[in-house]
Design an enzyme around this catalytic site. Structure first.
Site, PDB file in Angstrom:
ATOM      1  N   GLY A 189      31.234  36.328 -12.280  1.00  0.00           N
ATOM      2  CA  GLY A 189      29.991  36.325 -11.528  1.00  0.00           C
ATOM      3  C   GLY A 189      29.789  37.621 -10.776  1.00  0.00           C
ATOM      4  O   GLY A 189      30.696  38.453 -10.677  1.00  0.00           O
ATOM      5  N   GLY A 242      30.469  39.125  -4.512  1.00  0.00           N
ATOM      6  CA  GLY A 242      30.066  38.432  -3.296  1.00  0.00           C
ATOM      7  C   GLY A 242      29.637  36.997  -3.469  1.00  0.00           C
ATOM      8  O   GLY A 242      29.158  36.374  -2.521  1.00  0.00           O
ATOM      9  N   GLU A 297       1.874  52.630   1.579  1.00  0.00           N
ATOM     10  CA  GLU A 297       2.315  51.246   1.794  1.00  0.00           C
ATOM     11  C   GLU A 297       1.144  50.274   1.738  1.00  0.00           C
ATOM     12  O   GLU A 297       1.279  49.145   1.257  1.00  0.00           O
ATOM     13  CB  GLU A 297       3.039  51.132   3.140  1.00  0.00           C
ATOM     14  CG  GLU A 297       4.288  51.982   3.257  1.00  0.00           C
ATOM     15  CD  GLU A 297       5.318  51.664   2.193  1.00  0.00           C
ATOM     16  OE1 GLU A 297       5.339  50.517   1.704  1.00  0.00           O
ATOM     17  OE2 GLU A 297       6.100  52.558   1.834  1.00  0.00           O
TER      18      GLU A 297
END
Length: 642
Positions: free
Chosen positions: A230, A233, A454
Site C-alpha cells: 500500500g 503512511g 486564483e
C-alpha cells in the site's frame, strides 16, 4: 537497593586489558630508554681494565650473552667507581655494579679462568634466566594489532551493543528484535482504525498460530506468508505492531536493510540465523519491514556483478520460506509500498500466499482514524469528526495523525485552552499548502496578477459540472506558491473522460484568466501545467481514453520498464502521443478562456474582493455568481464558514 548499587558500580571491560598492555609497553620503552644511559653499563674493554687491575670480585654470566660484575670493597671506595658505589637511596650498593655484553662466551670463560688462577678474580658463575622483557616486546605488537582489528570489526558490525551483530564472530547473526511474552507491546487491533479487510486477514493468521488444529483438522495448511502492500503512511507497520500485541507467539521484527552489510555473505548468514531462531521458538511470526530493500527482482541491474550480495540474500530468503526442510510453523509478514519491483519468485504462492492491499482510507475510515488520534487531545465539546473526515480526502493515516498534532500545536501557539475546528482547518492548510508567508514582499502589480490567476481557477471550477467544488481561495503566499485554492474533490472509484477534462479545464483557468485580463501570461502557472500534462499523458498512454490511439496502454504494472532504455512504442507513435497530449491541453485552455470571457465582469469583481480580503470563501462566490449550476447536496458540508 542492592540491585541499584550493583548496576551503578564500576563494570569490568575487556578493553582494560588492552589499556594495561599499552601502559606496560610505554613503561618498558621508558625503562629501556633510560637504561641506554645507565652508568652501570660498560664495554668489554672497560671490564678488562677493571679485571686486570684486580677491582672485580665476582662475575655472573647469564645466557652466555650478558655479564654482571661485582666490585671489591676497595674498588668501591675508588673515585672512578663513585657513581656505582651507592644505590638510588644513598646506601652502599651491593651489586651488581657493572653490566656488559659478551661477544664470545668461550673466550670470555677462558679469560675468567686465567684471572681466577692469577688471583685477580675471586669467583665466577654461568646461569640461565628468562628474559621476560624481550618476550613481551616480541609478543606485544601482535597483541596490539589483534586488539585494533577486533575493535574495528566490532565497530563495522554494529558496535558492542546487544544483538547478533555486536560481536566479531556474530556478524552473521540476525538483528531481529524479539517480542514475546516478556515484551510488553501495547498496540492492539483496537488501535488500528479502519483497515477492516486487512485486519481480518492478519487476525486470521494469528488465529492460525494460536489454534492450528482448527484449520489443519480439515486438511488445510497454515499459510507461509502475507505481504502488506500500500501507499506510504496507510498503516502497514502499525498493523504489524498490532499483530505483535495480539499474538501470544514469539514475534521477530526487523527491516529489509538489516540484512545488507559490507561483507560478502553476511546477508544470507543473517537470513539463516533469523529463521533458525524462529524455528526454535515456533510457532512464531517474522515481520520484515520495507522488504523491497532486499527483495528486488534479480538480474535487472546491469551494472552489478554476477555475485551480487543482495541477490545472494534474496536467494537464501526464498529457500528459507519455501524449500527443503521448511515444514515449520513460521509465518512471514512483510510490508512494502513498492510491490511492483519485487522478485516474482518471492511473490508466488507458497511463499507469500496472501497479498493484503492496504489502501488510503475512505471517509468512514478517516473518521475512525480521527477518533483514535483525537482521544489524547484536549478538544472543544461537540467537535464534528464527520466534518474533519470530509475535509481530508486522500489523506493517509499518518497524514491524519500529523493533522491532529499540528492542530494541537496551532491551538497552543494561539494560547487556547482547547483545540477547536478552526485549528484543524488551519492544520490542513498548513500541511497541504505550506506555511503562510505574510511578510513576503509582493508588488501591487504582482498581487493583482496573483488575484486574477486564483480568481480564474475559482470561476472556471464554479461553472463546470465535474470540477471539484471550491472551499476557499487565498493570495497569501504559502510554501513555494504565491496563492492557493482549496477544493473538495469527489471520492470516485472510476473516472470518466469528461470528469478528467473538466478538472484539466479548471486547472488551466489560472493561466486563461491572465490571458483574458492582461492579454499576456506569466511563469506562475508552472504547477498547473505540470498537473495537466500528467493528466493528459495518463489519458493517452495509460487509461486508453484517446480516440486516435484507441484502446491501448503502455503502462507496466510490474515496474520493470524503469530498468529499460527502450520505449514500448515506435517513434511514429511517440509523435502521435505528443500531438494528442498537446491537443488535449490546448483544447481545455481555449475552453477555459471562453468561459472566462463570458464571465469577465464577475471575474474582475472576484479578483477585487480577493485583493481586499486576501481570502474568499464559497459564500463570496455565491454572492457574485449565484447558486452553482451543478450544485450537489454534499457541497454544503464543505462550507468553511459554518
Amino acid at each position: 537497593m542492592s540491585d541499584n548499587k550493583k548496576s551503578g558500580g564500576l563494570k569490568f571491560s575487556p578493553w582494560w586489558i588492552s589499556g594495561a598492555i599499552i601502559f606496560m609497553f610505554i613503561l618498558l620503552n621508558i625503562f629501556n630508554g633510560t637504561s641506554m644511559q645507565d652508568p652501570t653499563k660498560i664495554s668489554s674493554s672497560k671490564f678488562d681494565e677493571l679485571l686486570n687491575s684486580g677491582q672485580i670480585e665476582k662475575v655472573i654470566v647469564f645466557n652466555k650473552t650478558q655479564a654482571e660484575a661485582y666490585l671489591t670493597a676497595a674498588a668501591q671506595k675508588d673515585k672512578a667507581n663513585k657513581k656505582v658505589s651507592k644505590d638510588l637511596f644513598g646506601n652502599p650498593n651491593k651489586g651488581p655494579h657493572y653490566v656488559f655484553e659478551i661477544a664470545d662466551a668461550q673466550n670470555f670463560e677462558n679469560k675468567l679462568i686465567k684471572a681466577k688462577t692469577d688471583l685477580k678474580l675471586k669467583d665466577y658463575d654461568f646461569k640461565v634466566k628468562d628474559d621476560w622483557s624481550g618476550i613481551i616486546f616480541q609478543i606485544l605488537p601482535f597483541v596490539l594489532i589483534i586488539g585494533v582489528w577486533i575493535y574495528l570489526m566490532r565497530r563495522m558490525s554494529g558496535g558492542g551493543a546487544g544483538g547478533g551483530g555486536g560481536q566479531i564472530f556474530n556478524i552473521g547473526k540476525s538483528r531481529a528484535k524479539l517480542f514475546d511474552e516478556k515484551s510488553e507491546v501495547k498496540t492492539t487491533f483496537k488501535d488500528v482504525a479502519g483497515l477492516e479487510g486487512a485486519k481480518e486477514e492478519v487476525q486470521e493468521i494469528v488465529e492460525f498460530l494460536k489454534n492450528p488444529e482448527k484449520y489443519t483438522v480439515l486438511g488445510g495448511k497454515i499459510p507461509k506468508g502475507a505481504l502488506l502492500v500500500g501507499p506510504p503512511g496507510t498503516g502497514k507497520t502499525l498493523l504489524a505492531k498490532a499483530v505483535a500485541g495480539e499474538a501470544k507467539v514469539p514475534f521477530f521484527s526487523l527491516s529489509g536493510s538489516d540484512f545488507v552489510e559490507m561483507f560478502v555473505g553476511v546477508g544470507a548468514s543473517r537470513v539463516r540465523d533469523l529463521f533458525k531462531q524462529a524455528k526454535e521458538k515456533s510457532p512464531s511470526i517474522i515481520f520484515i519491514d520495507e522488504i523491497d530493500a532486499v527483495g528486488r527482482a534479480r538480474g535487472k541491474n546491469n551494472m552489478s556483478g554476477g555475485n551480487d550480495e543482495r541477490e545472494n540474500t534474496l536467494n537464501q530468503l526464498l529457500t528459507e520460506m519455501d524449500g527443503f526442510g521448511t515444514d515449520t510453523h513460521v509465518i512471514v509478514i512483510a510490508a512494502t509500498n513498492r510491490a511492483d519491483v519485487l522478485d516474482k519468485a518471492l511473490m508466488r504462492a507458497g511463499r507469500f500466499d496472501r497479498q493484503i492491499y492496504v489502501d488510503l482510507p475512505d471517509i468512514r475510515e478517516r473518521k475512525e482514524i480521527f477518533e483514535v488520534h483525537l482521544a489524547p487531545l484536549k478538544k472543544v465539546e461537540g467537535l464534528d469528526t464527520d466534518f474533519l473526515a470530509k475535509q481530508t480526502p486522500g489523506f493517509s493515516g499518518a497524514d491524519i495523525a500529523n493533522v491532529c498534532n499540528e492542530a494541537a500545536l496551532i491551538a497552543a501557539r494561539n494560547n487556547k485552552t482547547a483545540v477547536d475546528k478552526q485549528d484543524f482547518l488551519d492544520a490542513v492548510d498548513r500541511i497541504v499548502g505550506g506555511l503562510e508567508k505574510k511578510n513576503k514582499i509582493v508588488t501591487p502589480a504582482e498581487k493583482r496578477a496573483i488575484a486574477v490567476h486564483e480568481a480564474g481557477h475559482a470561476t472556471v471550477s464554479w461553472m463546470l459540472e465535474h470540477a471539484a467544488p471550491l472551499i476557499k481561495v487565498t493570495i497569501v503566499p504559502r510554501g513555494q506558491s504565491l496563492g492557493a485554492a482549496w477544493y473538495l474533490p469527489e471520492e470516485r472509484l472510476i473516472v470518466r473522460p469528461d470528469q478528467m477534462l473538466d478538472e484539466m479545464c479548471a486547472t488551466m483557468g489560472g493561466r486563461a484568466a491572465e490571458k483574458v485580463i492582461f492579454d499576456t501570461i506569466s511563469t506562475g502557472a508552472l504547477s498547473d501545467l505540470e498537473k495537466v500534462t500528467k493528466q493528459a499523458r495518463a489519458m493517452v498512454t495509460i487509461y486508453g481514453l484517446n480516440e486516435k490511439l484507441g484502446n491501448i496502454t503502455y503502462y507496466d504494472s510490474s515496474g520493470q520498464s524503469e530498468y529499460s532504455f527502450n520505449k514500448p512504442y515506435s517513434e511514429d507513435t511517440a509523435i502521435t502521443i505528443d500531438k494528442e497530449i498537446s491537443l488535449l491541453i490546448e483544447g481545455q485552455y481555449k475552453r477555459a478562456i471562453e468561459i472566462l470571457q463570458e464571465n469577465k465582469d464577475k471575474l474582475l469583481q472576484l479578483a477585487d474582493i480577493l485583493i481586499e480580503k486576501e481570502v474568499i470563501f464559497k459564500d463570496d462566490l455565491e454572492t457574485i455568481f449565484g447558486k452553482r449550476p451543478y450544485h450537489k447536496d454534499n457541497e454544503d458540508l464543505a462550507d468553511l464558514t459554518v
